[in-house]
Design a protein around this motif. Structure first.
Motif, short mmCIF file in Angstrom:
data_model
loop_
_atom_site.label_atom_id
_atom_site.label_comp_id
_atom_site.label_asym_id
_atom_site.label_seq_id
_atom_site.Cartn_x
_atom_site.Cartn_y
_atom_site.Cartn_z
N PRO A 23 7.57 -2.23 11.24
CA PRO A 23 6.85 -2.67 12.45
C PRO A 23 5.78 -1.70 12.92
O PRO A 23 4.72 -2.13 13.39
N ASP A 24 6.03 -0.37 12.79
CA ASP A 24 5.05 0.59 13.31
C ASP A 24 3.79 0.68 12.44
O ASP A 24 2.85 1.39 12.79
N TRP A 57 0.84 -1.19 0.00
CA TRP A 57 0.00 0.00 0.00
C TRP A 57 0.88 1.25 0.00
O TRP A 57 1.88 1.33 0.72
N PRO A 58 0.54 2.22 -0.81
CA PRO A 58 1.31 3.48 -0.78
C PRO A 58 1.03 4.23 0.51
O PRO A 58 -0.01 4.08 1.14
N GLY A 59 1.95 5.04 0.91
CA GLY A 59 1.77 5.84 2.12
C GLY A 59 2.08 5.04 3.37
O GLY A 59 2.74 3.99 3.34
N GLU A 60 1.58 5.54 4.51
CA GLU A 60 1.89 4.94 5.82
C GLU A 60 0.66 4.33 6.48
O GLU A 60 0.59 4.24 7.70
N MET A 61 -0.31 3.94 5.69
CA MET A 61 -1.53 3.39 6.25
C MET A 61 -1.23 2.10 7.04
O MET A 61 -0.53 1.21 6.57
N ARG A 62 -1.77 2.03 8.26
CA ARG A 62 -1.50 0.87 9.12
C ARG A 62 -2.53 -0.23 8.88
O ARG A 62 -3.64 0.01 8.39
N VAL A 63 -2.17 -1.44 9.31
CA VAL A 63 -3.08 -2.58 9.28
C VAL A 63 -3.17 -3.16 10.69
O VAL A 63 -2.15 -3.36 11.35
N LEU A 103 9.53 -5.49 19.50
CA LEU A 103 9.51 -5.62 18.04
C LEU A 103 9.19 -4.30 17.34
O LEU A 103 9.41 -4.16 16.14
N GLY A 104 8.61 -3.35 18.11
CA GLY A 104 8.27 -2.05 17.52
C GLY A 104 6.88 -1.99 16.95
O GLY A 104 6.50 -0.97 16.35
N VAL A 105 6.05 -3.04 17.14
CA VAL A 105 4.68 -3.01 16.63
C VAL A 105 3.81 -2.21 17.58
O VAL A 105 4.13 -2.01 18.75
N ARG A 106 2.68 -1.72 17.06
CA ARG A 106 1.72 -0.99 17.89
C ARG A 106 0.76 -1.99 18.54
O ARG A 106 0.46 -3.04 17.98
N LEU A 107 0.27 -1.62 19.72
CA LEU A 107 -0.65 -2.48 20.45
C LEU A 107 -1.93 -1.71 20.76
O LEU A 107 -1.87 -0.58 21.25
#
Length: 729
Positions: A464-465, A429-435, A493-497
């Motif tokens: 990760p973010d 996906w382009p941009g910084e959209m999160r999943v 790991l740097g993932v969001r919670l």
């Protein structure tokens, strides 16, 4: 009066005479037989009295006597003192006043006054002391006495202390009828009670409901904290149940973590549903067990006689089937029995078999629901939602197959596939959209989860973010060190919670101090009805937002469907919104089309105000009018009305009796009519069936149906024009 005085009396009185008659023994020879010829009579009498005195002093038994009117003329002084008196104080007292009446302690036997009046002999009659502070039981024996002319002169008798034996028998009875851990009725006791109740109620044409309860995640408490902790938890569960139900004799522990409740003369499914919901909410609140904080849940199945069975076996079996359905639909729910559950159980077993191969056959796909900035309407991320398209049954709801996957231990491979697939899609996906990806408690408890997440990120190259893991509050069961260790590993790991479904029963502010969450998701149960006048949900949402802002966390409100809900959410400063007011979950290809255009902005659209939940159905029901029955199809159903089709040109204002089957009848008035389609309004609102559907509050009794069928034919039922009429009949 002591026996020593009787001895003196015997010595002075020779053969006893009148003085002996007034004492306890009178003519002692009448009690012990004639003396031997080589022993003096006075010596023989003295020896016998001394033996009886020794017997009294040993505490093994005591003696009493009364006059012709039943008043005490003698009682062993040591026993009188146990009763809080002296023998002198009790002389002249009615003998019956020493003991509680039979009816006061539930005995079924001939009463002492009756026996004394009839001048009957009696042996080992169990009686309880009537004196305050004395809870002893006595076994009383007595013999009527007559003079030489046959005239009744009173009673003489004895007593023994049987308190220990009585308590031992009561303890044995209690063990046979009550659960030794919780004090509730046991399986044998409640089964017998249910048999008796149903047999009596069938004769009286009365109703009786039962609930079967099963605790969710109780095994995890036993496994992590030990069986003593589990026992302590069960005791607290019993106390909470009694607080809601009230009648201890109607609540039982069947064994393990299973409970049963009998509710005589209750058939209102609105009230039963409310009670079941209260039980689930109460049992889901945190427990304190041996210094640890524990969280469990409960599921409830409900069956009602005579609608769902006439015998206890049928009723329990059907309540168990309802319980199975409740657990199968996500646990923490209740379900009423219906005949459709038999077929549903068969379908569920077939789906479990098919689910095992669904991934390999490529039947799973991901849909993505936008998460939108509440102020700008810009999509900042999406939530990945798994969908299953069955080759024969079509699209299967996640609410159906996710619980099956959890119960069949398939959630781990399915969850891993969702995680990897979401990362694989998002990296393009382009941009910084999160999943955002949901992590079940089962996945969270697996120590390999951080490795799987790290592998998915490394394989796909996703930053990760840009990955957000949604975790429910139930992972905090027990507050174990493993939970803290897992959060630490995921955070590294740097993932969001994100904390999902916040406030649905397990909330504790303590874990927010340590768990590294970036977002709180406000459960849609708070959003629903928040705009209804008098609702406190708005205040709760405001409090959650204030808490999140203080902890520097984002907030997302789930399930927003109407414009008035969105307006309220914006006023309460919720930062993000997710729901149909912006978009349903979309396929990956559609998401790409929007994302490639740059910023994805969605204009909110939907009904102006919140409406009652509507259930899209394609179900044939009966519509009865003027002794005619029509088959119609329900297209939409809400608690207050429905959209039906199948009858042409029905004038507005026409009344029907809608027959949903299994005794579910409701009066409906046509409010809108368009050729073969009608919108009808129900006279009495329908209630939740606990599993996302609706049912009538009351049902027409099988007794009434049988009577109507025998008297006039089945069409006699439409003579009742209101639900209250059916209920009264």
């Amino acid at each position: 009066m002591e026996l020593s005085s009787q001895i003196e009396s015997g010595e002075r009185g020779g053969d006893g005479g009148d003085e002996g008659q007034r004492g306890f023994f009178g003519l002692i020879g009448s009690r012990i037989g004639k003396p031997r010829s080589d022993v003096a009579p006075n010596l023989h009498t003295r020896e016998a009295l001394l033996l009886l005195q020794n017997y009294e002093e040993s505490g093994q038994g005591w003696f009493w006597s009364t006059d012709v009117r039943g008043r005490l003329t003698y009682i062993t002084d040591s026993v009188a003192r146990l009763m809080g008196r002296t023998s002198g104080q009790l002389l002249g007292t009615s003998f019956t006043e020493l003991f509680l009446p039979v009816d006061s302690h539930g005995e079924r036997q001939r009463t002492l006054p009756f026996l004394l009046t009839k001048q009957s002999k009696f042996d080992e009659l169990p009686l309880r002391s009537a004196f305050e502070g004395d809870d002893r039981w006595w076994a009383i024996s007595g013999r009527p006495q007559f003079d030489g002319s046959g005239k009744f002169t009173g009673y003489r008798g004895s007593g023994t202390d049987v308190t220990a034996q009585r308590r031992s028998a009561e303890d044995a009875s209690r063990l046979a009828l009550y659960d030794s851990l919780t004090g509730l009725a046991n399986r044998f006791n409640i089964s017998k009670k249910l048999d008796t109740t149903l047999a009596a109620f069938a004769q009286q044409q009365r109703v009786c409901a039962i609930m079967l309860l099963d605790l969710d995640r109780f095994k995890q408490v036993n496994d992590t904290l030990g069986h003593p902790a589990g026992d302590s938890l069960l005791k607290q569960v019993a106390q909470r149940l009694l607080k809601i139900v009230g009648d201890k004799e109607m609540v039982s522990r069947l064994g393990g973590d299973e409970f049963q409740i009998i509710l005589p003369d209750v058939d209102d499914r609105g009230k039963l549903g409310d009670m079941a919901a209260d039980i689930i909410a109460s049992l889901s609140q945190p427990y304190s067990v041996e210094g640890s904080r524990c969280i469990i849940g409960a599921s409830v199945g409900v069956a009602i006689a005579p609608f769902d069975g006439l015998t206890s076996d049928d009723l329990v079996r059907n309540a168990d089937l309802a319980l199975y359905a409740a657990k199968g639909n996500g646990r923490g729910r209740f379900s009423f029995y219906s005949s459709e559950l038999h077929q549903a159980a068969e379908i569920r077993r077939a789906l479990e078999d098919d689910l095992r191969d669904a991934l390999a056959r490529g039947e799973m796909e991901l849909r993505y629901q936008p998460v939108v900035n509440a102020k700008s309407n810009m999509v900042t991320g999406v939530e990945a939602l798994v969908r299953w398209t069955h080759p024969d049954r079509g699209v299967i709801s996640p609410g159906v197959f996710i619980p099956i996957a959890e119960e069949a231990n398939l959630i781990w491979p399915l969850g891993e596939w969702v995680l990897r697939k979401a990362c694989e899609d998002a990296v393009n996906w382009p941009g910084e959209m999160r999943v955002a990806v949901n992590v079940s408690p089962i996945q969270f408890a697996n120590e390999d989860l951080p490795k799987i997440v790290a592998s998915a990120l490394a394989t796909t190259g996703l930053a990760p973010d840009r990955l957000e893991l949604e975790i429910t509050e139930s992972v905090f069961l027990g507050d174990s060190a493993d939970t803290a260790k897992m959060f630490k590993a995921l955070n590294a790991l740097g993932v969001r919670l994100a904390l999902d479904d916040f406030g649905t029963g397990y909330s504790s502010l303590s874990y927010l101090q340590t768990a590294p969450f970036d977002k709180i998701k406000i459960d849609q149960s708070f959003v629903r009805d928040a705009t209804v006048p008098g609702s406190r949900n708005g205040a709760i949402i405001a409090a959650i937002v204030a808490l999140a802002e203080a902890l520097e966390m984002e907030t997302t409100a789930e399930g927003i469907e109407s414009l008035d809900q969105l307006e309220l959410i914006r006023k309460l400063n919720v930062s993000h919104v997710q729901g149909y007011v912006y978009s349903k979950p979309v396929p990956h290809i559609e998401l790409l089309e929007h994302a490639e255009a740059g910023s994805w902005i969605i204009k909110p659209a939907g009904p102006a105000r919140q409406r009652n939940d509507r259930f899209s159905l394609f179900r044939t029901v009966g519509a009865i009018h003027d002794n005619h029955r029509y088959n119609v199809v329900i297209r939409n159903l809400s608690s207050t009305g429905a959209f039906i089709e199948g009858i042409l040109n029905v004038p507005p204002g026409t009344q029907f009796v809608i027959d949903f089957g299994e005794g579910q009848l409701v009066t409906a008035t046509v409010r809108r009519s368009m050729k073969h389609q009608q919108g009808v309004e129900f006279e009495q609102t329908m209630v939740s069936d606990g599993n996302g559907g609706l049912c009538t509050r009351h049902r027409v009794s099988p007794y009434l149906i049988a009577a109507a069928t025998q008297s006039t034919a089945a069409m006699a039922l439409p003579m009742f024009t209101t639900t209250s009429d059916w209920k009264a009949a």
